[in-house]
Write a protein that holds these residues in place. Structure first.
Motif, PDB file in Angstrom:
ATOM      1  N   LEU A 158       0.970  -1.254  -0.010  1.00 29.97           N
ATOM      2  CA  LEU A 158      -0.053   0.123   0.062  1.00 29.97           C
ATOM      3  C   LEU A 158       0.742   1.251  -0.008  1.00 29.97           C
ATOM      4  CD1 LEU A 158      -2.534  -1.200   2.711  1.00 29.97           C
ATOM      5  CD2 LEU A 158      -3.065  -1.036   0.259  1.00 29.97           C
ATOM      6  N   THR A 159       0.857   2.007  -0.998  1.00 34.99           N
ATOM      7  CA  THR A 159       1.573   3.219  -1.074  1.00 34.99           C
ATOM      8  C   THR A 159       0.700   4.690  -1.034  1.00 34.99           C
ATOM      9  OG1 THR A 159       3.099   4.603  -2.426  1.00 34.99           O
ATOM     10  CG2 THR A 159       1.712   2.777  -3.345  1.00 34.99           C
ATOM     11  N   GLY A 160       1.476   5.564  -0.172  1.00 33.84           N
ATOM     12  CA  GLY A 160       0.547   6.766   0.056  1.00 33.84           C
ATOM     13  C   GLY A 160       1.452   7.546  -0.932  1.00 33.84           C
ATOM     14  N   SER A 161       2.454   7.414  -1.860  1.00 32.68           N
ATOM     15  CA  SER A 161       2.745   8.270  -2.858  1.00 32.68           C
ATOM     16  C   SER A 161       2.618   7.800  -4.278  1.00 32.68           C
ATOM     17  CB  SER A 161       4.400   8.332  -2.557  1.00 32.68           C
ATOM     18  OG  SER A 161       5.138   7.349  -3.399  1.00 32.68           O
ATOM     19  N   ASP A 162       2.306   8.747  -5.097  1.00 34.71           N
ATOM     20  CA  ASP A 162       1.572   8.338  -6.356  1.00 34.71           C
ATOM     21  C   ASP A 162       2.797   9.029  -7.155  1.00 34.71           C
ATOM     22  OD1 ASP A 162       0.920  10.775  -6.389  1.00 34.71           O
ATOM     23  OD2 ASP A 162      -1.209  10.337  -6.899  1.00 34.71           O
ATOM     24  N   ARG A 415      15.841  18.201  -7.655  1.00 31.19           N
ATOM     25  CA  ARG A 415      14.958  19.053  -7.320  1.00 31.19           C
ATOM     26  C   ARG A 415      14.070  19.364  -8.640  1.00 31.19           C
ATOM     27  NH1 ARG A 415      15.534  23.851  -3.458  1.00 31.19           N
ATOM     28  NH2 ARG A 415      13.416  24.106  -3.580  1.00 31.19           N
ATOM     29  N   GLN A 416      15.196  20.115  -9.457  1.00 31.95           N
ATOM     30  CA  GLN A 416      14.699  20.602 -10.759  1.00 31.95           C
ATOM     31  C   GLN A 416      13.950  19.753 -11.806  1.00 31.95           C
ATOM     32  OE1 GLN A 416      15.073  23.913 -11.714  1.00 31.95           O
ATOM     33  NE2 GLN A 416      13.573  23.030 -13.266  1.00 31.95           N
ATOM     34  N   LYS A 417      14.529  18.467 -11.357  1.00 37.56           N
ATOM     35  CA  LYS A 417      13.613  17.411 -12.347  1.00 37.56           C
ATOM     36  C   LYS A 417      12.353  17.028 -11.700  1.00 37.56           C
ATOM     37  CE  LYS A 417      14.841  14.406 -15.325  1.00 37.56           C
ATOM     38  NZ  LYS A 417      15.935  13.276 -15.424  1.00 37.56           N
ATOM     39  N   MET A 418      12.080  17.004 -10.731  1.00 36.28           N
ATOM     40  CA  MET A 418      10.932  17.017  -9.915  1.00 36.28           C
ATOM     41  C   MET A 418       9.775  18.024 -10.346  1.00 36.28           C
ATOM     42  SD  MET A 418      11.828  15.147  -6.397  1.00 36.28           S
ATOM     43  CE  MET A 418      10.134  15.740  -5.596  1.00 36.28           C
ATOM     44  N   ALA A 419      10.548  19.194 -10.225  1.00 36.62           N
ATOM     45  CA  ALA A 419       9.601  20.343 -10.691  1.00 36.62           C
ATOM     46  C   ALA A 419       9.227  20.341 -12.242  1.00 36.62           C
ATOM     47  CB  ALA A 419      10.569  21.843 -10.686  1.00 36.62           C
ATOM     48  N   ASP A 420      10.202  19.811 -13.053  1.00 42.12           N
ATOM     49  CA  ASP A 420       9.985  19.989 -14.614  1.00 42.12           C
ATOM     50  C   ASP A 420       9.159  18.672 -14.645  1.00 42.12           C
ATOM     51  OD1 ASP A 420      11.942  21.342 -14.868  1.00 42.12           O
ATOM     52  OD2 ASP A 420      13.405  19.806 -15.580  1.00 42.12           O
ATOM     53  N   PHE A 421       8.716  17.633 -13.863  1.00 46.18           N
ATOM     54  CA  PHE A 421       7.690  16.635 -14.127  1.00 46.18           C
ATOM     55  C   PHE A 421       6.503  16.700 -13.112  1.00 46.18           C
ATOM     56  CE2 PHE A 421       9.324  12.703 -16.246  1.00 46.18           C
ATOM     57  CZ  PHE A 421      10.579  13.064 -16.482  1.00 46.18           C
ATOM     58  N   ASN A 422       6.470  18.186 -12.597  1.00 50.65           N
ATOM     59  CA  ASN A 422       5.278  18.325 -11.927  1.00 50.65           C
ATOM     60  C   ASN A 422       4.927  17.649 -10.459  1.00 50.65           C
ATOM     61  OD1 ASN A 422       4.385  20.808 -13.139  1.00 50.65           O
ATOM     62  ND2 ASN A 422       3.596  19.416 -14.738  1.00 50.65           N
ATOM     63  N   ILE A 423       6.093  17.102  -9.745  1.00 47.37           N
ATOM     64  CA  ILE A 423       5.974  16.191  -9.070  1.00 47.37           C
ATOM     65  C   ILE A 423       6.388  17.328  -7.590  1.00 47.37           C
ATOM     66  CG2 ILE A 423       6.881  14.511  -7.560  1.00 47.37           C
ATOM     67  CD1 ILE A 423       8.016  13.172 -10.241  1.00 47.37           C
ATOM     68  N   PRO A 424       5.186  17.416  -6.693  1.00 50.43           N
ATOM     69  CA  PRO A 424       5.294  18.292  -5.599  1.00 50.43           C
ATOM     70  C   PRO A 424       6.293  17.814  -4.362  1.00 50.43           C
ATOM     71  CG  PRO A 424       2.842  17.568  -5.831  1.00 50.43           C
ATOM     72  CD  PRO A 424       3.871  16.667  -6.987  1.00 50.43           C
ATOM     73  N   GLU A 425       7.108  18.824  -4.151  1.00 53.57           N
ATOM     74  CA  GLU A 425       8.009  18.152  -3.163  1.00 53.57           C
ATOM     75  C   GLU A 425       7.571  17.870  -1.936  1.00 53.57           C
ATOM     76  OE1 GLU A 425      11.409  21.157  -1.985  1.00 53.57           O
ATOM     77  OE2 GLU A 425      11.413  21.559  -4.226  1.00 53.57           O
ATOM     78  N   GLU A 426       6.599  18.270  -1.358  1.00 54.46           N
ATOM     79  CA  GLU A 426       6.034  17.593  -0.092  1.00 54.46           C
ATOM     80  C   GLU A 426       5.644  16.146  -0.285  1.00 54.46           C
ATOM     81  OE1 GLU A 426       5.150  20.354  -1.805  1.00 54.46           O
ATOM     82  OE2 GLU A 426       2.769  19.990  -1.818  1.00 54.46           O
TER      83      GLU A 426
END
Ligand code: 4AD
Ligand code: MG
Length: 477
Positions: A158-162, A415-426
């Motif tokens: 079961l995962t809370g991160s998608d 961090r930049q890659k996550m922003a580019d992929f629209n992945i929220p940091e929290e």
């Protein structure tokens, strides 16, 4: 009572000894010869009954599918096809089976039909062989990692991160579907759900495995994964098992070395430990393909193919080289590909992967350095700024069997890659923190277990190498 498994009897028992065996009747010929199988081997034990010594009422119950126990003397066989047989002195019928109704007849059934009776197919020769091999492969995988210093980590189901983005997910919720609570904005109010947030079945244990690799050094997961893709192919399941090693201080080259050594080792393991089942499946595949036109038949027998992969290195080819080969290939020029390859950056389909492996290189291939745009956010960016340190291992007849990469270990780049992929940091703060506190170069990959079982058994459909397949529109048993 000297109860034995049939594999033991066939291997160890000598004429002149006694044995008791129990299993399921495959056939009963001439009121005299029982072919008995207990699942321990693809081979049957021939049990010879002198009908004059037994009650008619007992003999009538010895039908295909019945579960019986027989005791008697091991003798040298008079007939062809076996060295020894058992002369029956005593029969116990544990479970009779009405031969008129029993769906498994001693004849060839189609794989589609056997899928409909998946509760009974473990009793067939083919499925017995496939599932003994599946067991041996699983065992060989654990053994390989254990002997090479890896720790097995049970990552959550079961995962809370998608955020992994490996595929569509199945949601897990206890909300009343007829009365779903909504927020003032009209969205589903997951605060009122069991976990007080949106939860799904995992698509991969990788991100959690990385956290453990950055503490234990070398780890692997081996667990079920779930993808709600609507792919009705012979290589996709909605529930499948994946093996994911993750190694601190390993770069992409070492990751490729591991993938290759690991695959070759587990294949060597089954070649050594399951010769009877592999010989049976190799012959089965040859018989199956007899009717096909020459270009649709496998160029090698199953056993030759497994030996070839066990003994030869894999070809390592960059994505860019592969695109050049594909662009200039005959099927591309003659418009034979469903998805023609026009330019650099195109995602590769299984038709392209299989062309490279089966027609061009004629051996397993590892493609690496893919365009960043077609791969996941966590793969390490190369200095060219447009490719990532990704790798896919491609196998003949299967296509992609492994997907993996060197991971982006640099905090700011990730961090930049996550922003580019629209992945929220929290959402993935915990993943990012491992890059902030004592990061290091690390790599890993995921092997689709059923695709490996398919390759080793030569089964053409992935639904026939998992006990109870789950696919779009099908969750029977
Ligand atoms: O390439 P994938 O999506 O990679 C990952 O999930 C990474 N997190 C792995 C990693 O780096 N740790 O999936 C890995 C493998 C594929 O190469 C394929 O063999 C198998 O999992 N696979 C499937 N097998 C059966 N049915 C499906 N729907 C599958 N999707 C992927
Ligand atoms: Mg992949």
């Amino acid at each position: 009572m000297n109860v034995c498994r049939i594999n033991q009897v066939l291997k160890e028992k000598k004429a002149g000894t006694e044995a008791t065996v129990r299993g399921w009747v495959r056939t009963f010929r001439s009121n005299r010869f029982i072919a008995l199988n207990d699942g321990s081997t693809v081979l049957n034990l021939q049990c010879v009954v002198d009908f004059e010594n037994f009650d008619e009422s007992i003999l009538k119950k010895i039908t295909t599918g019945a579960c019986i126990e027989v005791s008697g003397d091991i003798v040298t066989s008079q007939g062809k096809g076996q060295d020894i047989e058992l002369v029956v002195r005593k029969i116990i019928v544990h479970g009779a089976s009405d031969p008129e109704q029993y769906p498994l007849q001693p004849k060839k059934h189609s794989m589609e039909f056997l899928r409909e009776i998946a509760h009974l197919r473990p009793r067939t020769q083919t499925f017995g062989a496939v599932f003994r091999l599946r067991h041996q492969l699983s065992f060989a995988i654990h053994q390989y990692f254990h002997e090479n210093g890896f720790y097995n980590v049970h990552t959550p189901i079961l995962t809370g991160s998608d955020a992994e983005g490996a595929g569509e997910m199945f949601q897990v919720s206890t909300l009343d579907k007829k009365n779903i609570p909504l927020t003032p904005e009209g969205e589903v109010d997951y605060k009122q759900d069991f976990f007080e947030k949106e939860v799904n079945l995992t698509v991969s244990g990788q991100l959690e495995a990385e956290l453990f690799a950055l503490g234990l050094g070398k780890v692997y997961t081996f667990g079920p994964t779930f993808r709600a893709e609507n792919s009705n192919t012979s290589r996709h399941l909605a529930e499948f098992w994946m093996i994911e090693p993750e190694v601190a201080f390993a770069d992409l080259d070492q990751n490729m070395d591991l993938a290759e050594h690991f695959l070759r080792s587990v294949i060597q393991n089954v070649l050594k430990n399951c010769p009877d089942d592999l010989e049976f499946l190799s012959n089965r595949l040859e018989a199956e393909e007899k009717g096909l036109p020459a270009d649709k038949r496998s160029p090698m027998s199953l056993l030759d193919k497994l030996n070839f992969v066990a003994e030869n290195g894999f070809r390592r080819v960059s994505y860019t080289e592969a695109i050049d080969i594909l662009r200039n290939s005959k099927p591309n020029k003659k418009k034979k590909f469903q998805y023609p390859i026009e330019e650099w950056g195109a995602d590769l389909q299984s038709e392209h992967e299989r062309f490279l492996v089966e027609k061009h290189f004629k051996c397993p291939v590892i493609l690496y350095d893919y365009p960043a745009s077609i791969k996941a956010f966590y793969m390490r960016l190369n200095d060219d700024g447009k490719t990532v340190r990704a790798m896919d291992v491609l196998f003949p007849g299967i296509g992609e069997i492994i997907g993996g990469s060197q991971r982006e270990e640099r905090y700011e780049v990730l961090r930049q890659k996550m922003a580019d992929f629209n992945i929220p940091e929290e959402e993935l703060y915990w993943y990012l923190e491992t890059r902030k506190f004592g990061t290091c170069v690390h790599s890993g990959f995921g092997l689709g277990f059923e695709r490996l079982v398919q390759f080793v058994t030569g089964m053409s459909n992935i639904r026939d190498v998992i006990p109870f397949p789950r696919t779009p529109g099908n969750c029977a048993f």
